[in-house]
Design a protein around this motif. Sequence first.
Motif, PDB file in Angstrom:
ATOM      1  N   LEU A  65      -7.156   4.635  -4.885  1.00 43.22           N
ATOM      2  CA  LEU A  65      -6.530   3.378  -4.492  1.00 43.22           C
ATOM      3  C   LEU A  65      -7.367   2.618  -3.468  1.00 43.22           C
ATOM      4  O   LEU A  65      -7.750   3.160  -2.425  1.00 43.22           O
ATOM      5  N   THR A  84       0.831  -1.205   0.000  1.00 40.63           N
ATOM      6  CA  THR A  84       0.000   0.000   0.000  1.00 40.63           C
ATOM      7  C   THR A  84       0.861   1.248   0.000  1.00 40.63           C
ATOM      8  O   THR A  84       0.557   2.226  -0.700  1.00 40.63           O
ATOM      9  N   LYS A 130       0.959   4.851  -8.051  1.00 42.92           N
ATOM     10  CA  LYS A 130      -0.273   4.804  -8.847  1.00 42.92           C
ATOM     11  C   LYS A 130      -0.424   6.078  -9.673  1.00 42.92           C
ATOM     12  O   LYS A 130       0.220   7.093  -9.416  1.00 42.92           O
ATOM     13  N   ALA A 184      -4.901   3.376   1.555  1.00 46.33           N
ATOM     14  CA  ALA A 184      -5.989   2.834   0.740  1.00 46.33           C
ATOM     15  C   ALA A 184      -7.306   3.475   1.165  1.00 46.33           C
ATOM     16  O   ALA A 184      -7.556   3.663   2.347  1.00 46.33           O
ATOM     17  N   ASN A 193       2.031   1.678  -3.500  1.00 49.01           N
ATOM     18  CA  ASN A 193       0.951   2.036  -4.410  1.00 49.01           C
ATOM     19  C   ASN A 193       0.524   3.492  -4.271  1.00 49.01           C
ATOM     20  O   ASN A 193       0.151   4.131  -5.258  1.00 49.01           O
ATOM     21  N   CYS A 249      -7.569  -1.642  -1.771  1.00 44.11           N
ATOM     22  CA  CYS A 249      -6.686  -2.779  -1.503  1.00 44.11           C
ATOM     23  C   CYS A 249      -7.506  -4.054  -1.587  1.00 44.11           C
ATOM     24  O   CYS A 249      -8.503  -4.205  -0.880  1.00 44.11           O
TER      25      CYS A 249
END
Length: 525
Positions: free
Chosen positions: A306, A293, A300, A330, A296, A308
Amino acid sequence: MKKLNYLILLFAVVVIAACSGEKAEKTTDYPLFWTWLDYRAGINFDSVCNIMSETGIDGVMLNAPTPDDYREAIPIAQKYGIEVYAWLWTMNLEHDRETVLKEHPEWFSVNRKGESLADSIAYVGYYKFMCPALPEVREYIRKKIVAYCEVEGLNGIAIDYHRFVDVVLPTSLWAKYGIVQDVEYPEFDYGYHPEMIRLFKEKFGYDPREQEDPSADVKWRQFRCDQITEVANMIAETVHSYNKVMAASPFPTPAMSRRMVRQDWGKWNLDIVFPMVYRNFYTGDVSFVSDCTNENVRDKNPNTTLYCGLMASDGPVLFDCMDAALNNGARGIAIFTVQSLRTPELRQQFKAYTDSVRALRASPDYTPATTPRDQVINDPFQKEGIMKAVKLHIQANISMANASVLPELQDIDPQMLKSMMQRTVSNTPEELIGYLNASTRWRKDLAPAIDAIVQQFETDTKEGGIKLGEFKKVNQRDVTTYYQVSEENSQVVFDVAFYMYGGILSGWSVKPEEESYNQYISGLK
């Protein structure tokens, strides 16, 4: 009630963010909790939607064979306030597999050995990935997307299998297929379709197959990623033209995806992303969720919200994983799948969790986190959970050897038992024992042997367990680092490997060295 930790922590984050003047990431009012779900003829979808609603799930990625199936399902889901996205396989064929195989064998992906998926198998028979460089394949996918976008009431499209064949499987699956993928091997390295080679030569002036090690050619790796990205963004353009939401379910992080399946999803024009951060496929540890996470949030597309994706499971670890995701950036959670929340007690617990998150999000003072709060640690020896799991598996192998002389195991193939032990990534004694006991569901004849192994494991643990020497690094190969360690009571040497795909600790393995292990067993008889 489990888990109020997240609620308390994020209220603290709200105060900190307000005081520091951080700019919050813009988010859209998408559902917070999702599930992936297969929809087939005869399913009681009303009952399933009722379970989703009672569990606190307000979004579903639904895999149905035809657009008309969605036309039947959507009104039912809307009755429960659940948004429906079409969960569609793209590069890998599903419902139309046999027809395309028969009519267009030239569309299929080719590996480094020159083998086409049109007439060969990679891992499993349903892996029938097409070549993204072919205009005909792109048009076929575009028309498929259009057919689903035309369904009234469908909220969005969530693409899956938008990638190449796994050049590297998650480590927990290696034993299942009898393979070790510490480097990229030709039979699993796809993307060598003649049209792909032609386009690459046209752009870069050489054939990647002429390289001593094509897997080390960064240009060639990225070129294949970019072909997948082009198709993803073509799909996104089509989806957005129908004013629907574009989503995807990729591998855990962009960096891991690039290496493992040639999927650079940080460059896709997604509204929502559901990376499949299935910790039990990789390290088994909750830290894998927070590590991914963190990555990301950074990697991203800035315009992508985002989430998960987590594998549903019984027990507190699911809630620990949701905490790890939500506490590190997330916005929400998707689980695979709601049907795995089997007991009313677990569903009630899940609902209490979702209610606590919604209460926080409804607060007028709530500010989404803009940065992750945990630092990614890649040194496995600094990860307490990982090292406990490694030691657990060393203990399990020693206990398996100790149990091998018991009468209950005399008629059981020892290689089969060793293979079964290697197939689990268990991070706690409870998980390990649960896995062993579950194996008797499909092999009832193993019940006496499994009972004996479990009892031996519990006895050995109570009596002091194992004593490990120093971990000694013995080799480094690509993203894999190898160590050896001796269990001093038995003098069994263990090979321990850690895998770092995408710069994240993404797997580990423990295996007894054959000579010392067999010598120890011989001394027990």
